[in-house]
Design a protein around this motif. Structure first.
Motif: not given
Length: 115
Positions: A3-4, A8-11, A29-30, A36-38
């Motif tokens: 991911v980028s 992640l921001y767009e999602l 959502v958060l 995903l980020h982790e």
């Protein structure tokens, strides 16, 4: 999974839209985006040889760049612009297939296949 920060921001932005509010809370959502980020490999930059203008929507070209990161086999999306790429393959500048573009359902089917 790659991911980028932009993805992640767009999602997060999309999942916070009104049409998803009945299914997902703000907290859900958060938590999902953080999950995903982790767990994903976060790519801060895209390969230098990403071809611009490969999708009908220039804002989606960065997704093709993510699909070009070594080791990526699939670009998972429900976006018709991406699903409609020729031969449903993301290719590099030399025409080599990098990743298959598949829907989330197709990806889950791939994961569930034995072997």
């Amino acid at each position: 999974m790659v991911v980028s920060p932009h993805l992640l921001y767009e999602l997060e932005t999309v999942l916070l839209r009104r049409k998803f509010r009945s299914k997902l809370s703000y907290r859900d959502v958060l938590a999902y985006v953080l999950w995903l980020h982790e767990r994903a490999r976060v790519s801060e930059s895209l390969p230098a040889d990403v071809v611009r203008g490969v999708t009908p929507d220039p804002d989606d070209d960065y997704l093709v760049g993510l699909a070009a990161v070594p080791g990526v086999s699939y670009l998972v999306s429900g976006d018709p612009h991406l699903l409609g790429l020729p031969d449903r393959l993301v290719k590099d500048g030399d025409g080599r297939a990098l990743s298959r573009v598949v829907t989330p359902r197709e990806f889950l089917n791939e994961l569930e296949r034995p072997g």
